[in-house]
Structure formats: structure tokens, C-alpha cells
Motif scaffolding. Structure first.
Motif, mmCIF file in Angstrom:
data_model
loop_
_atom_site.group_PDB
_atom_site.id
_atom_site.type_symbol
_atom_site.label_atom_id
_atom_site.label_comp_id
_atom_site.label_asym_id
_atom_site.label_seq_id
_atom_site.Cartn_x
_atom_site.Cartn_y
_atom_site.Cartn_z
ATOM 1 N N VAL A 307 0.774 -1.185 0.129
ATOM 2 C CA VAL A 307 0.057 -0.044 -0.124
ATOM 3 C C VAL A 307 1.007 1.317 0.115
ATOM 4 O O VAL A 307 1.985 1.320 0.558
ATOM 5 C CB VAL A 307 -0.928 -0.165 1.322
ATOM 6 C CG1 VAL A 307 -1.608 1.393 1.755
ATOM 7 C CG2 VAL A 307 -1.894 -1.225 1.185
ATOM 8 N N TYR A 308 0.428 2.305 -0.715
ATOM 9 C CA TYR A 308 1.253 3.387 -0.798
ATOM 10 C C TYR A 308 1.247 4.230 0.624
ATOM 11 O O TYR A 308 -0.102 4.286 0.833
ATOM 12 C CB TYR A 308 0.871 4.526 -1.846
ATOM 13 C CG TYR A 308 1.447 5.869 -1.716
ATOM 14 C CD1 TYR A 308 2.908 6.012 -2.271
ATOM 15 C CD2 TYR A 308 0.878 6.959 -1.416
ATOM 16 C CE1 TYR A 308 3.506 7.194 -2.097
ATOM 17 C CE2 TYR A 308 1.498 8.258 -1.637
ATOM 18 C CZ TYR A 308 2.799 7.971 -1.618
ATOM 19 O OH TYR A 308 3.258 9.478 -1.678
ATOM 20 N N ALA A 309 2.195 4.480 1.311
ATOM 21 C CA ALA A 309 1.826 4.827 2.690
ATOM 22 C C ALA A 309 2.676 6.164 3.178
ATOM 23 O O ALA A 309 2.528 6.606 4.112
ATOM 24 C CB ALA A 309 2.331 3.815 3.523
ATOM 25 N N ALA A 310 3.310 6.709 1.908
ATOM 26 C CA ALA A 310 4.156 7.924 2.400
ATOM 27 C C ALA A 310 3.600 9.180 2.857
ATOM 28 O O ALA A 310 3.950 10.054 3.444
ATOM 29 C CB ALA A 310 4.902 8.396 1.022
ATOM 30 N N ASN A 311 1.971 9.374 2.561
ATOM 31 C CA ASN A 311 1.299 10.282 3.026
ATOM 32 C C ASN A 311 0.900 10.188 4.480
ATOM 33 O O ASN A 311 0.112 10.760 5.166
ATOM 34 C CB ASN A 311 0.251 10.927 2.099
ATOM 35 C CG ASN A 311 -0.650 9.622 1.686
ATOM 36 O OD1 ASN A 311 -0.403 8.510 2.121
ATOM 37 N ND2 ASN A 311 -1.969 9.655 1.054
ATOM 38 N N PHE A 312 1.000 8.935 5.062
ATOM 39 C CA PHE A 312 0.733 8.847 6.499
ATOM 40 C C PHE A 312 1.736 8.063 7.451
ATOM 41 O O PHE A 312 1.300 7.981 8.559
ATOM 42 C CB PHE A 312 -0.607 8.111 6.596
ATOM 43 C CG PHE A 312 -0.934 6.928 6.059
ATOM 44 C CD1 PHE A 312 -0.737 5.716 7.117
ATOM 45 C CD2 PHE A 312 -1.013 6.415 4.631
ATOM 46 C CE1 PHE A 312 -1.159 4.389 6.495
ATOM 47 C CE2 PHE A 312 -1.247 5.561 4.118
ATOM 48 C CZ PHE A 312 -1.378 4.356 5.105
ATOM 49 N N THR A 313 2.716 7.700 6.643
ATOM 50 C CA THR A 313 3.824 7.027 7.603
ATOM 51 C C THR A 313 5.188 7.502 7.130
ATOM 52 O O THR A 313 5.074 8.016 6.260
ATOM 53 C CB THR A 313 3.889 5.509 7.582
ATOM 54 O OG1 THR A 313 4.301 4.827 6.336
ATOM 55 C CG2 THR A 313 2.342 4.726 7.784
HETATM 56 C C1 LIG Z 1 -2.843 8.752 0.877
HETATM 57 O O1 LIG Z 1 -2.803 8.830 -0.562
HETATM 58 C C2 LIG Z 1 -3.562 7.863 -1.231
HETATM 59 C C3 LIG Z 1 -3.411 7.735 -2.601
HETATM 60 O O2 LIG Z 1 -2.775 8.811 -3.085
HETATM 61 C C4 LIG Z 1 -5.345 8.238 -0.678
HETATM 62 O O3 LIG Z 1 -5.889 7.240 -1.448
HETATM 63 C C5 LIG Z 1 -5.090 8.261 0.809
HETATM 64 O O4 LIG Z 1 -6.546 8.752 1.091
HETATM 65 C C6 LIG Z 1 -4.333 9.220 1.331
HETATM 66 N N1 LIG Z 1 -4.160 8.924 2.598
HETATM 67 C C7 LIG Z 1 -4.071 9.875 3.885
HETATM 68 C C8 LIG Z 1 -4.069 9.475 4.946
HETATM 69 O O5 LIG Z 1 -3.866 11.215 3.363
#
Ligand SMILES: *[C@@H]1O[C@H](CO)[C@@H](O)[C@H](O)[C@H]1NC(C)=O
Ligand SMILES: *[C@@H]1O[C@H](CO)[C@@H](O)[C@H](O)[C@H]1NC(C)=O
Length: 321
Positions: A307-313
Motif C-alpha cells: 500500500v502507498y503509505a508515504a502520506n501517512f507514515t
Molecule cells: C494517501 O494517498 C492515497 C493515494 O494517493 C489516498 O488514497 C489516501 O487517502 C491518502 N491517505 C491519507 C491519510 O492522506
């Protein structure tokens, strides 16, 4: 860069051939290498709230890429099996990695399953069935708990700091650093190539006062924590292929959060590569294997999508289970 490798095997062969040339050698004993190793990675328990919607256990993809980069495939090992099932899995994999995390090192499921594998590995190695184990960060701490039979960790905060290693004399004759050139050993002691992200660790004092740890492990490097504590940063077992690093070799190539001090210099990348290659090469000495290709294929990490996780971890990608 490597001081060992195929050339030395060829060298040994030639020497033994020449020495025995008057009486023809019957057979040249050479270790058979398994060039299709599978390294198991024990899944870690999700403790961070932001990760909870995705699964109960996880493996950051950085550890998977790191292990694959050494020339291995990865089998994720969940914490939900029976002891009998772990005994079966043990016969199929060629090494095991305990990753970092934040769980109880005696009472968690992670610790429970790790102990099963640790005991299987002790028994196997004692019987000449070579099986390596590697612990990173909390995984290394876990190895010390398994060996000591108690949790001896103390506050040794080194959070988000890259450090050079203070190598011990023993490091220069160790298994782990055997393939390193003299020049690179010097670089290790001078440049901050090891990423540290921990609050607890094993102090050198506690290690030296504990007979079980002393008899089992050799300290290869130490570092000074932010609170002044002198902690063990690298160790290896004396009589088993068990290795531990308090630092994170996988981040040097496979984690990029710019708020964190991940070392990404050429030397940092080389250190990470060499550690991965070293451990996978240990796995090549294990002949464990799956019962058939289909069973093998269905057990490997390729069946899962991170899972892409760079935006929350702090991880770019995470496998959840
Ligand atoms: C992180 O990015 C993904 C895809 O880019 C998105 O679906 C998801 O909601 C985002 N999560 C957060 C916590 O921002
Ligand atoms: C390095 O380790 C030695 C013992 O192994 C210790 O005496 C020394 O203080 C350490 N130095 C640093 C900078 O950590």
C-alpha cells in the motif's frame, strides 16, 4: 571490494589439488550453495493507529526490497499459525529476519513466534543444518532477550540520528564484516552511515555483566546514545549464524522521508548492499526447500501488493496482512 568470494574458493581448490598431486584427490569437499534462497520475514504487529485500518500485521516494503536486493526471494510469515505449522515453514525457508517495531519482547505474538523459530534454528544449527537469523533494531533487541531469557534493555535513545560505527577489535575478524575491504572498514568508523531510530537498547555494561549474552554473542560495534549511554550497535553470535544490528541498513536505499536522517550517500548505499548480500549469502548455505514449485510460488511476497503509505507514515510502501 570483497575479500572473500569465488576467487578464494578457486584458490582453495588449487592449493588442495597441488598438495595432493602425488596421490590423486578422491573428492574435493565443497559446500553446495543454494542459489534460490527464500528468506522469511516475520510480520510485525500494527501498533500505530494510522495503520490499523489496513491490517493487523505488516512488513514495510523497504525490508522486502533490501532482502531481495541480496539475491533472495521473501516469504512473509504471519503470527497466526500453530507451532506445527511454523515447524513446517522452518523446513522450507533458508533464513529469517526479525524486523523493527514496537511490541513487548516477551509477551507479544511477535515475540512468541520469534521464540519458536529461534529454538528451531538453535536445534537445526546444532545438528549441522545451517540456518541464519538476522535481527534489525527491535529485532536485534529481541535476539538478546531470547538469548538472555529476560529483557535487559535500558534507555539508549538515538532517535533519528545517523552515526559512524565504533568498531571493536573483534569486528575485524567477524563473519559480518569479513567481506569488507580495509578501506571500507575505516569509512564505517568515520562517516555517519547507520540510521538510528530507537529509544531502548542494550548497554555495553549490561552486556558485559551478563554471562549468557557474553558467552553467546560478540560485540562488533558500539555507539553513544543521546543520554550518554554506551550501547551495543552491532553483534553476532559466536557459534551460530545469528546477527543483530541496532541500526537500520534497509533505510539507506529504500526509505526517503526527507524529515528523517536516512543516510543516502554512495558509501551508505554500499553498506546497505553489502549487509543484504552478506545475509542472503548465509541463506545460500541452507538447503531447506518447499515441497513443490506451486507451494513455493503461493508462499512468496509476490502474491501481495504493498500500500502507498508515504502520506501517512515514514514508509513509502507497506505490505499489510
Ligand atoms: C494517501 O494517498 C492515497 C493515494 O494517493 C489516498 O488514497 C489516501 O487517502 C491518502 N491517505 C491519507 C491519510 O492522506
Ligand atoms: C568506542 O568503544 C570503546 C570500547 O570498545 C570505548 O572505550 C570508546 O569510548 C568508544 N568511543 C566512542 C566514541 O564511542
Amino acid at each position: 571490494m570483497s575479500r572473500m568470494g569465488h576467487s578464494s574458493l578457486v584458490g582453495l581448490f588449487l592449493v588442495s589439488y597441488v598438495c595432493n598431486s602425488r596421490a590423486m584427490p578422491a573428492t574435493v569437499k565443497q559446500e553446495v550453495m543454494n542459489d534460490r534462497p527464500v528468506i522469511g520475514i516475520l510480520t510485525q504487529i500494527v501498533s500505530d493507529d494510522v495503520m490499523k485500518p489496513f491490517g493487523k500485521t505488516y512488513i514495510p516494503a523497504s525490508y522486502v526490497k533490501y532482502t531481495e536486493s541480496g539475491g533472495s526471494r521473501v516469504m512473509p510469515i504471519r503470527l497466526t499459525h500453530t507451532t506445527a505449522e511454523y515447524e513446517e515453514i522452518f523446513k522450507k525457508i533458508n533464513g529469517l529476519i526479525f524486523i523493527g517495531g514496537a511490541v513487548d519482547l516477551e509477551t507479544s505474538d511477535f515475540a512468541r513466534v520469534a521464540k519458536i523459530f529461534y529454538q528451531l534454528a538453535l536445534k537445526a544449527n546444532n545438528a549441522g543444518d545451517f540456518f541464519p537469523i538476522w535481527g534489525t533494531c527491535m529485532g536485534m533487541q529481541l535476539l538478546t532477550v531470547l538469548v538472555a531469557g529476560e529483557n535487559l534493555l535500558e534507555k539508549t535513545t538515538a532517535e533519528n540520528i545517523a552515526l559512524p560505527l565504533n568498531l571493536t577489535t573483534e569486528a575485524y575478524s567477524s563473519q559480518m564484516f569479513k567481506g569488507f575491504s580495509d578501506e571500507f572498514m575505516k569509512i564505517l568508523t568515520q562517516e555517519p552511515l547507520t540510521g538510528n531510530f530507537h529509544h531502548y537498547g542494550l548497554t555495553v555494561k549490561i552486556f558485559q555483566e551478563n554471562k549468557k549474552l557474553q558467552n553467546f554473542f560478540t560485540i562488533l560495534s558500539t555507539n553513544i546514545a543521546e543520554n550518554g549511554a554506551h550501547f551495543v550497535s552491532t553483534l553476532e553470535a559466536k557459534s551460530y549464524p545469528f546477527y543483530g544490528v541496532q541500526w537500520h541498513p534497509e533505510v539507506n536505499r529504500f526509505q526517503w522521508d526527507s524529515k528523517l536522517n536516512y543516510p543516502h550517500s554512495l558509501h551508505a548505499v554500499q553498506l546497505s548492499s553489502q549487509m543484504a548480500e552478506f545475509f542472503v549469502n548465509q541463506g545460500r548455505r541452507s538447503s531447506h526447500h518447499f515441497d513443490n514449485p506451486m507451494e513455493e510460488a503461493s508462499s512468496l511476497i509476490y502474491n501481495y501488493t504493498p500500500v502507498y503509505a508515504a502520506n501517512f507514515t515514514a514508509y513509502e510502501q507497506i505490505y499489510f496482512f
